[in-house]
Design an enzyme around this catalytic site. Sequence first.
Site, short mmCIF file in Angstrom:
data_model
loop_
_atom_site.label_atom_id
_atom_site.label_comp_id
_atom_site.label_asym_id
_atom_site.label_seq_id
_atom_site.Cartn_x
_atom_site.Cartn_y
_atom_site.Cartn_z
N CYS A 1 0.75 -1.22 0.14
CA CYS A 1 -0.13 -0.19 -0.03
C CYS A 1 0.90 1.06 0.01
O CYS A 1 0.55 2.38 -0.39
CB CYS A 1 -0.89 -0.02 1.11
SG CYS A 1 -0.21 -0.05 2.92
N LYS B 1 -5.50 -9.42 5.21
CA LYS B 1 -4.51 -9.25 6.32
C LYS B 1 -4.80 -8.07 7.16
O LYS B 1 -4.74 -8.19 8.23
CB LYS B 1 -2.63 -9.39 5.80
CG LYS B 1 -1.89 -9.50 7.05
CD LYS B 1 -0.36 -9.81 6.57
CE LYS B 1 0.50 -9.88 7.76
NZ LYS B 1 2.17 -9.89 7.24
N ILE B 2 -4.69 -6.93 6.30
CA ILE B 2 -5.01 -5.62 6.97
C ILE B 2 -6.50 -5.68 7.68
O ILE B 2 -6.53 -5.41 9.05
CB ILE B 2 -5.04 -4.44 6.01
CG1 ILE B 2 -3.42 -4.17 5.76
CG2 ILE B 2 -5.41 -3.33 6.54
CD1 ILE B 2 -3.38 -3.05 4.75
N SER C 1 9.24 2.69 6.68
CA SER C 1 7.98 2.56 6.72
C SER C 1 7.15 3.99 7.14
O SER C 1 7.75 4.77 7.58
CB SER C 1 7.52 1.63 7.91
OG SER C 1 8.07 0.38 7.71
N ARG D 1 4.30 1.38 -1.14
CA ARG D 1 5.22 1.23 -2.20
C ARG D 1 5.20 0.28 -3.27
O ARG D 1 4.60 -0.60 -3.02
CB ARG D 1 6.83 1.10 -1.50
CG ARG D 1 7.02 0.00 -0.85
CD ARG D 1 8.36 -0.16 0.04
NE ARG D 1 8.15 0.72 1.24
CZ ARG D 1 8.89 1.72 1.28
NH1 ARG D 1 9.69 2.39 0.15
NH2 ARG D 1 8.94 2.53 2.32
#
Length: 426
Positions: free
Chosen positions: A61, A199-200, A116, A63
């Site tokens: 999301c 996953k998120i 990040s 890069r």
Amino acid sequence: MDNNLMNQENTATKLYNVGISYKKADVKVRGTFSISKENQILLLEEAKQKGIDGIFVLSTCNRTEITGFAKHPFELISLLIKYSNGSVESFISVSNVFKNKDAVSHLFRIGTGLESQILGDYEIVGQLKTAYKQAKDLGTTNAYLERLMNLVLQASKDVKNHTKLSSGTTSVAYAAIQYIIEHVENYNQKNILIYGLGKIGQNTIKNILEYTDNKNVTVINRTQEKAAQFASEYHGIDVADFNNLANEIDKADILIVSTGSNEPTVTVNQLKNDNPKLVIDLSIPSNVEIAVKKLENITLINVDELSKITDKTLQIRESEIPHTEKIIKRYKEEFNEWIAIRKYVPAVNALKESLKIIQHNEIDFHSRKIKEFNIEHAELITSRMIQKITTQFIKHLKDENTSVDQSIEVISKMFHINELSIHEDN
């Protein structure tokens, strides 16, 4: 690290990392450069057909980057453009291009959480592992990338275990819950709908259960079985039928979207009632239609806005940056040493072979000249001498003040060694 160390002698390629990230590109632009799983595979397969030796793709999301060996970075950039919806013009204005030692440093910084969007977010490590495994399974990695990635992951583990860079939880999934806690009154009584169970989405639900006392959590997913399986493992979660999506959105006070689609999955028409609603879009590209932001009763929050949340955890993490950089430096030095060893081992072996030829010729000469010449003793003594000479040569090459290239050139001329036999194909 000397830039030439990363060169591949036979094709004059260099290690590049090309791509875009949240630092220069907003959510919309990042969405255009996102590369789907299917296209990542096609990209790697085309790279393999073109003879690119060593390449992998990372698309998250925050890069989209390609790391690989090429004669010119545009070889990699053209693949990125081809398999995403981005343009060359747009890429030029928001891109990063790292070469050789800078590309190596960049990967170490990514793998340890320094790059990040939320400092220290450890989710990137799993994404990096997955990206590399995909390339390895498709046969598009090489010894350099294998060694580099092993050390990046070792450094990541070291940072995780020995610093507070990843202390607490400030992933995007957690930042969403933190936003709710800080901005929504009586949030424990609100109806929360999680749309999308990637996953998120899963991490978001786990954070809701851990950090709030809300018992009104509903999950809806296109694959009903997946939602049911997940809900069975966590008490207090209701599962809604995907066919009832419109009704569930209508009932929700808080809608969290993490559907991971390339197109909007929530539109203005689904949110046109008068009920005030907080909509949090965790998807890249955005899965909530941008026009939703104009609705008076809707508060729309996306990933970029969540990243602005700062707290004491982030302050602690920032104080750990120098410690993290020291750890990275140690692993980079180990990688540099490995690079150097790969470069001079062929030269040492070539020197040893040249000395063995001299040894063989001299022993043969003296065995014919000297009566009762002891060949076995001569071989033992001269072999030890060869070993001592090559060991001393290795020590010399390892000395930080030594010019490896110059030393290898001198030895090759002294012993008439063909330089092509010294430099190993990378």
